[in-house]
Enzyme design. Structure first.
Site, PDB file in Angstrom:
ATOM      1  N   ASP A   8       0.861  -1.167   0.000  1.00  0.00           N
ATOM      2  CA  ASP A   8       0.000   0.000   0.000  1.00  0.00           C
ATOM      3  C   ASP A   8       0.914   1.239   0.000  1.00  0.00           C
ATOM      4  OD1 ASP A   8      -2.309   1.649   0.542  1.00  0.00           O
ATOM      5  OD2 ASP A   8      -1.566   1.738   2.607  1.00  0.00           O
ATOM      6  N   ASP A  10      -0.086   4.995   0.935  1.00  0.00           N
ATOM      7  CA  ASP A  10      -0.282   5.971   2.015  1.00  0.00           C
ATOM      8  C   ASP A  10      -0.420   5.280   3.370  1.00  0.00           C
ATOM      9  OD1 ASP A  10      -0.289   7.733  -0.110  1.00  0.00           O
ATOM     10  OD2 ASP A  10      -2.459   7.997  -0.109  1.00  0.00           O
ATOM     11  N   GLU A  16       0.905   8.908   6.123  1.00  0.00           N
ATOM     12  CA  GLU A  16      -0.487   9.178   5.758  1.00  0.00           C
ATOM     13  C   GLU A  16      -0.768  10.679   5.831  1.00  0.00           C
ATOM     14  OE1 GLU A  16      -3.180   7.408   4.707  1.00  0.00           O
ATOM     15  OE2 GLU A  16      -4.354   9.253   4.839  1.00  0.00           O
ATOM     16  N   TYR A  19      -5.806  12.503   1.459  1.00  0.00           N
ATOM     17  CA  TYR A  19      -5.897  12.921   0.063  1.00  0.00           C
ATOM     18  C   TYR A  19      -4.681  13.747  -0.356  1.00  0.00           C
ATOM     19  CZ  TYR A  19     -10.599  11.260   0.854  1.00  0.00           C
ATOM     20  OH  TYR A  19     -11.676  10.480   1.189  1.00  0.00           O
ATOM     21  N   CYS A  89      -6.262   2.837  -7.903  1.00  0.00           N
ATOM     22  CA  CYS A  89      -7.687   2.884  -8.237  1.00  0.00           C
ATOM     23  C   CYS A  89      -8.173   4.291  -7.942  1.00  0.00           C
ATOM     24  CB  CYS A  89      -8.461   1.875  -7.384  1.00  0.00           C
ATOM     25  SG  CYS A  89     -10.250   2.207  -7.366  1.00  0.00           S
ATOM     26  N   HIS A  91     -11.426   5.195  -8.297  1.00  0.00           N
ATOM     27  CA  HIS A  91     -12.888   5.184  -8.119  1.00  0.00           C
ATOM     28  C   HIS A  91     -13.311   5.455  -6.678  1.00  0.00           C
ATOM     29  CE1 HIS A  91     -12.011   2.360 -11.585  1.00  0.00           C
ATOM     30  NE2 HIS A  91     -12.757   3.308 -12.131  1.00  0.00           N
ATOM     31  N   CYS A  97     -16.186  -0.762  -8.555  1.00  0.00           N
ATOM     32  CA  CYS A  97     -15.154  -1.247  -9.480  1.00  0.00           C
ATOM     33  C   CYS A  97     -14.512  -2.507  -8.882  1.00  0.00           C
ATOM     34  CB  CYS A  97     -14.086  -0.176  -9.684  1.00  0.00           C
ATOM     35  SG  CYS A  97     -13.088   0.108  -8.206  1.00  0.00           S
ATOM     36  N   CYS A  99     -11.139  -2.766  -8.985  1.00  0.00           N
ATOM     37  CA  CYS A  99      -9.733  -2.456  -8.692  1.00  0.00           C
ATOM     38  C   CYS A  99      -9.539  -1.873  -7.294  1.00  0.00           C
ATOM     39  CB  CYS A  99      -9.108  -1.552  -9.756  1.00  0.00           C
ATOM     40  SG  CYS A  99     -10.021  -0.115 -10.294  1.00  0.00           S
ATOM     41  N   LYS A 101      -9.114  -1.861  -3.613  1.00  0.00           N
ATOM     42  CA  LYS A 101      -8.891  -2.905  -2.604  1.00  0.00           C
ATOM     43  C   LYS A 101     -10.049  -2.886  -1.618  1.00  0.00           C
ATOM     44  CE  LYS A 101      -5.087  -0.788  -1.769  1.00  0.00           C
ATOM     45  NZ  LYS A 101      -3.881  -0.273  -1.085  1.00  0.00           N
TER      46      LYS A 101
HETATM   47 MG   LIG Z   1      -2.987   3.108   3.432  1.00  0.00          MG
HETATM   48 ZN   LIG Z   2     -11.239   1.127  -9.048  1.00  0.00          ZN
END
Ligand SMILES: [Mg+2]
Ligand SMILES: [Zn+2]
Length: 175
Positions: A8, A10, A16, A19, A89, A91, A97, A99, A101
């Site tokens: 992963d 972030d 972290e 956004y 991803c 979305h 979707c 993609c 997770k």
């Molecule tokens: Mg994370």
């Molecule tokens: Zn996606």
């Protein structure tokens, strides 16, 4: 067919920030470089798989995601760490979707570039969705306690999920 360490982004590879869109705010997590170097040294491909729903929510752009990835790549390159491929991803969760997770889409995208030895591959992230994605592909998957990981320690314990405190600790536990 290579073993992969799926990461992963972030809260796992970098600090972290909600956004994150400003490349200047990128900070590598403690132990990230050391851990990644250890996996790379034994032949693991390093692959980033990241949910970036901020794009779908209109909070950040695709260009922001790429700019941040480029900064991470630059910081890692200074330490001789090379990421094999980057996947994200864009979305929102409600878009359904495959993609995002815990979906498998990002992993399958990576596997098209380089065949994956799933049995030896690993997944690490700071949320249950990261761990669930890895487990659904049959990989040993760990929760990292950086980022949001601290909130999910009890969940990991209840489900018998390995807990690591850094990517260097991941190497300690899995190599
Ligand atoms: Mg994370
Ligand atoms: Zn996606």
């Amino acid at each position: 067919m290579d073993p992969h360490l799926f990461l992963d982004r972030d809260g796992t590879l970098i600090r972290e920030e909600n956004y994150l869109r400003d490349p200047d705010l990128v900070v590598l997590e403690n132990g990230a470089v050391d851990g990644l170097l250890r996996f790379a040294a034994i032949g693991y491909r390093l692959v980033v798989v990241s949910n970036q729903s901020g794009v779908g929510r209109g909070l950040i752009t695709e260009e922001d995601v790429i700019a941040v990835n480029c900064r991470v790549r630059q910081l890692l390159a200074q330490q001789r760490v090379s990421i094999s491929s980057w996947h994200h991803c864009s979305h929102r969760p409600d878009q359904g979707c495959n993609c995002r997770k815990p979906g498998r889409g990002l992993f399958e995208e990576a596997a098209k570039l380089h065949p994956v030895d799933w049995e030896r591959s690993l997944m690490v992230g700071d949320k249950p969705s990261d761990v669930q994605a890895g487990l659904s592909l049959g990989m040993a998957s760990a929760l990292i306690t950086t980022g949001y990981g601290g909130k999910h320690i009890e969940w990991a314990q209840q489900h018998g999920i390995p807990i690591v405190h850094s990517l260097d600790d991941m190497a300690d536990q899995f190599i």
